[in-house]
Design an enzyme around this catalytic site. Structure first.
Site, PDB file in Angstrom:
ATOM      1  CG  ASN A 151      50.106  33.274  68.329  1.00 32.65           C
ATOM      2  OD1 ASN A 151      49.805  33.528  69.433  1.00 32.65           O
ATOM      3  ND2 ASN A 151      49.763  32.803  67.556  1.00 32.65           N
ATOM      4  CG  ASP A 199      24.559  56.917  26.388  1.00 31.77           C
ATOM      5  OD1 ASP A 199      23.516  57.643  26.666  1.00 31.77           O
ATOM      6  OD2 ASP A 199      25.155  57.019  25.362  1.00 31.77           O
ATOM      7  CD  GLU A 204      55.453  35.102  55.651  1.00 28.51           C
ATOM      8  OE1 GLU A 204      55.084  34.111  55.881  1.00 28.51           O
ATOM      9  OE2 GLU A 204      55.192  35.912  56.705  1.00 28.51           O
ATOM     10  CG  ASP A 253      31.357  57.188  26.332  1.00 27.59           C
ATOM     11  OD1 ASP A 253      30.832  57.840  26.845  1.00 27.59           O
ATOM     12  OD2 ASP A 253      30.960  56.329  25.469  1.00 27.59           O
ATOM     13  CG  ASP A 297      29.479  51.836  23.848  1.00 25.66           C
ATOM     14  OD1 ASP A 297      29.115  53.035  23.751  1.00 25.66           O
ATOM     15  OD2 ASP A 297      28.465  50.999  23.531  1.00 25.66           O
ATOM     16  CG  ASP A 352      51.875  31.539  55.825  1.00 27.56           C
ATOM     17  OD1 ASP A 352      51.165  32.427  56.536  1.00 27.56           O
ATOM     18  OD2 ASP A 352      53.083  31.919  55.735  1.00 27.56           O
ATOM     19  CG  ASN A 406      54.992  32.296  59.441  1.00 26.06           C
ATOM     20  OD1 ASN A 406      53.813  32.986  59.720  1.00 26.06           O
ATOM     21  ND2 ASN A 406      55.660  32.896  58.305  1.00 26.06           N
TER      22      ASN A 406
END
Length: 867
Positions: A681, A347, A305, A617, A613, A710, A706
């Site tokens: 787990n 270039d 999540e 291009d 540029d 996290d 959990n």
């Protein structure tokens, strides 16, 4: 000029809000004078104060469909997962039937996890938006009769905008003046070729394609110059009205596709596992509500999540680090492509060379320095109003140094540059009333319109011998690295009609302009560094082959092969697919050929970057996997780019590649952690629930586990990266992920079942002791595994980032003291005897050792590397 008052009946909107603009629906059919009157505007533009009032009244010139998600929307997004919503519903039901403590704990942990994800994503999003704001698209406007350059979002109805080749048109309006003005408007009309726009009135029922006097937001100028009166802005524009339909999702990158497949895989496994677990527990007559909460908590534990938040944080961190090195990220999802890039096309100007062009000399047809040639070149450069370019700047600087005076000359007309003619013409009148057409451009394109040649004070026919002499001089200069332009003139008769490209004929070839742009001093080392990182450098340039070859040899770029534009024209796509890989230098190519080269390289499985540029291009920037431009680029190039460099420098690019690869590596670390300890787990927990007479862990305990694991995971974004992870391009490898999940998930599950056996048979643990002991072992192993799998070396030989190390140690300490905290009994934890606690720590140490052995075995198999 009459200013537009702020109507008292319309309050000033909040920032970003737009009020419907009361302009005639068929404004393109109205006379210019009527529009000026309706908009309370003039040909000299708005007064600054008037413009500010209109900006407050109508809001910024932006498309609301592109606005950043609000904080509330981002917070609500954290709860969009069906699993989270079902878990909340189940917790509410639990509270209703009297289990309010369990319900409160579940809701608190779910809320805490969601807030954690929200804070990280919101902070990351704000940081990226701040970086993006450094690269803004700007427009040239007339305000109070003076030219000003302002962000395009400040354009308002009544503004007069000045447009030239490369400009992005900021809003809808009508053309007031135009000079060979062609616009690319395929995004709205689907027209393949640029369309000429001229002042006129058209029928009220004319379609977009038929409004040849109108310009539209989102389109771009291909060639020529114009002035336009802005009539509609923001959501009132034609583009704004179809913004949602035009807002297409960018092509999915390989990394995004891999993440999506990975998420789908885990979700499918989770659904099967949860369904089986719930069914078996109910079959074994375990409490319905407890079984449901357990199964849902198991699903949350299995689901990655935080993966979207982790990716956002990692990409944001990468973007901020790249910004410190002068690389602004415009499209976040392209960062991974930056790291995967194995071919860089560019270039030569400003990347391999200094980008500071100087006029080395203005020569007559005999190869002698000539002030008349320089003077004609100065007139051409001074009076042209199209795209600013360093060649014209160099001419004017040289003329000023030479003390030339052109104040007596007046501009009559201009025929702007385009990429088909490759030349630019102006018509001037001197003090004696002589009108002269002065044209400069690519030598072949100049010679094609000449019939005579100037030799001293006389003119002669431009015969084959004269052309051969010109070509020889051109070849000699080109081989020395000079860029050579031709210059031609023609005396014209005065007239009132505008001049056009049809007048470019019968000219006299007058001389040469030689420009020099020296190679950068440090570029050789940068080329070596790119090659070490597995990035091939290829030059794609419109310059002639000899100049380009000279530059490549000067910077010691290994030349494997050379292809010219004319050779490309005669080549089938299949042949180009083969030759593009073997070619280092592409010279004398046009914009469409640049795009064709990019596509050919992609066909052979390369991740291609393109750096440019200019207007020419833009197609290649769109086609490339990684489009790179610079802050000084034309608008259409910056808009097409994924990254914008604050300085045109390959050295900065090299650092950006390293950051892209580091970002990819850190994202992979979170995934590897998830599919090893976390997956193992949860799988073990599902198996234990079917074998034991009690639930192996309660829902609040699973969610707390959990949540606590996290928190350190979000610090992976700032983790250190081993040098080998940035030494070569890294790409998503599904087989690698699958094999990793199987092997390390198996190791994790084996130790989980060893833990079960130790708790049940060695210590005869009660259900509460079992849950507490396994909670501690499970949490510590998840924290430790992040430190182990983050590197391919032994974990103690690769220093983790400070935040990751410190946060992991803190939460390991928390795991050890949790059973002894006051009020912890609400989670169902109980204090553990010292021998049992030591056994859990010992099993964790064995798990680290087993994981290191598994890691050594896994990486010893060469086919299991992220490639």
């Amino acid at each position: 000029m009459t200013s537009l008052p702020n109507p008292p009946s319309i309050p000033n909107p909040k920032p970003g809000k737009q009020i419907t603009q009361a302009t005639p629906a068929d404004y393109w059919s109205l006379p210019t004078e009527q529009l000026f009157s309706t908009l309370h505007a003039s040909k000299d533009g708005l007064q600054p104060a008037d413009a500010e009032g209109r900006l407050k009244q109508y809001g910024p010139n932006t498309i609301s469909a592109q606005k950043q998600a609000t904080a509330l929307r981002l917070l609500l997004r954290q709860f969009k997962s069906p699993l989270v919503l079902i878990l909340i519903f189940a917790a509410i039901v639990s509270g209703v039937v009297g289990e309010w403590i369990d319900a409160s704990i579940v809701l608190a942990i779910v809320l805490g996890s969601s807030i954690l994800g929200f804070i990280q994503e919101y902070t990351a999003g704000n940081a990226v938006e701040k970086l993006r704001s450094q690269v803004t698209i700007k427009s040239n406007l007339l305000r109070g009769g003076q030219t000003q350059t302002l962000p395009s979002e400040k354009v308002v109805p009544g503004d007069v905008v000045l447009l030239s080749a490369g400009s992005l048109i900021p809003a809808d309006g009508i053309v007031l003046e135009a000079n060979d003005f062609f616009v690319n408007q395929a995004v709205l009309t689907g027209e393949t070729f640029p369309v000429e726009k001229q002042p006129a009135t058209v029928a009220a029922n004319a379609s977009l394609a038929q409004r040849t006097n109108s310009v539209f937001m989102g389109t771009s100028v291909g060639s020529g110059t114009a002035r336009a009166l802005i009539v509609q802005t923001g959501m009132s524009t034609a583009f704004g009205q179809v913004a949602e339909r035009l807002k297409l999702r960018p092509p999915e990158t390989e990394f995004e596709r891999g993440i999506r497949h990975f998420g789908n895989l885990l979700t499918e496994v989770m659904l099967v596992m949860v369904t089986i677990v719930l069914a078996v527990n109910l079959f074994l007559a375990k409490p319905l509500l407890d079984s449901l909460l357990f199964a849902l908590a198991l699903a949350v534990g299995l689901t990655p999540e935080l993966l979207p938040a982790i990716i956002s944080i990692t990409l944001s961190h990468g973007a901020q680090q790249m910004a410190k090195r002068g690389v602004i990220v415009r499209r976040m999802t392209s960062i991974e492509n930056f790291g995967s890039m194995d071919v860089l096309c560019t270039d030569k100007t400003g990347t391999l060379t200094e980008g500071v062009v100087s006029l080395d000399g203005a020569f007559d047809t005999q190869g002698q320095q000539s002030q008349p040639v320089l003077r004609f070149a100065q007139l051409n450069a001074h009076f042209q109003t199209g795209l600013n370019n360093p060649l014209d700047d160099a001419i004017q600087a040289a003329a000023q140094k030479a003390g030339l005076d052109i104040s007596a000359d007046k501009k009559v007309d201009e025929i702007p540059y385009d990429f088909v003619r490759k030349r630019l013409s102006v018509v001037t009148a001197n003090a004696q009333g002589v009108w002269t057409l002065i044209t400069k451009g690519a030598l072949d394109n100049i010679l094609s319109i000449c019939t005579t040649i100037q030799s001293g004070d006389a003119t002669h026919p431009l015969d084959d011998a004269a052309k051969a002499d010109i070509e020889k001089r051109y070849s000699d200069w080109s081989e020395k690295g000079f860029r050579v332009l031709g210059l031609a003139t023609k005396t014209m008769e005065g007239r009132s009609e505008a001049y056009s490209r049809t007048d470019e004929n019968g000219l006299t070839f007058f001389g040469f302009l030689l420009f020099f742009d020296p190679p950068k001093a440090d570029v050789q080392q940068v080329i070596v560094d790119l090659l070490k990182r597995g990035v091939q450098l290829k030059i794609i340039t419109g310059d002639n082959e000899k100049v380009a070859r000279h530059v490549a040899e000067a910077v010691k770029l290994p030349l494997q092969g050379v292809l010219t534009g004319s050779q490309l024209n005669d080549m089938h796509d299949e042949a180009l697919w083969h030759l593009a890989e073997l070619t280092t230098l592409f010279a004398e190519v046009d914009p469409n050929q640049k795009e064709r080269i990019i596509l050919a390289l992609q066909k052979t499985k390369h991740v291609v970057g393109y750096m440019g540029d200019g207007i020419n291009d833009a197609p290649a920037l769109h086609a490339a996997d990684v489009g790179i431009s610079v802050d000084t680029a034309v608008d259409v190039a910056k808009e097409a780019a994924d990254f914008v460099l604050l300085k045109k420098d390959l050295g900065i690019l090299r650092q950006g590649i390293d950051e892209g690869r580091a970002t990819f590596a850190n994202t992979i670390k979170y995934i590897l952690t998830t599919i090893s300890a976390n997956f193992g787990n949860m799988f073990s927990m599902a198996g234990a629930s079917m074998l034991l007479s009690f639930l192996p862990m309660l829902a609040p305990q699973i969610l707390l586990n959990n949540f606590l694991s996290d928190i350190p995971a979000v610090t992976i974004a700032s983790d250190n990266v081993d040098p080998e992870m940035v030494e070569k391009p890294r790409r998503w490898n599904t087989k690698f992920i699958r094999d990793y999940m199987v092997l390390f998930g198996l190791v994790s599950s084996i130790f989980d079942f060893l833990t079960f056996g130790t708790l049940l048979y060695l210590f005869r643990a009660s259900p509460d002791e079992f849950r507490t002991g396994w909670f501690i072992e499970s949490l510590i192993t998840e924290l430790v595994i992040a430190l182990v799998v983050r590197t391919r070396h032994l974990f103690f030989r690769s220093r983790p980032g400070t935040l990751l190390l410190v946060s992991s140690l803190i939460f390991m300490g928390i795991a050890l003291v949790i059973p002894y905290l006051p009020f912890i009994s609400v989670f169902g934890f109980v204090p553990l005897p010292a021998p049992l606690m030591l056994a859990m720590i010992g099993l964790t140490a064995l798990y680290v050792l087993a994981t290191e052995l598994a890691k050594k075995y896994f990486y010893s198999r060469g086919n299991n590397a992220i490639t």
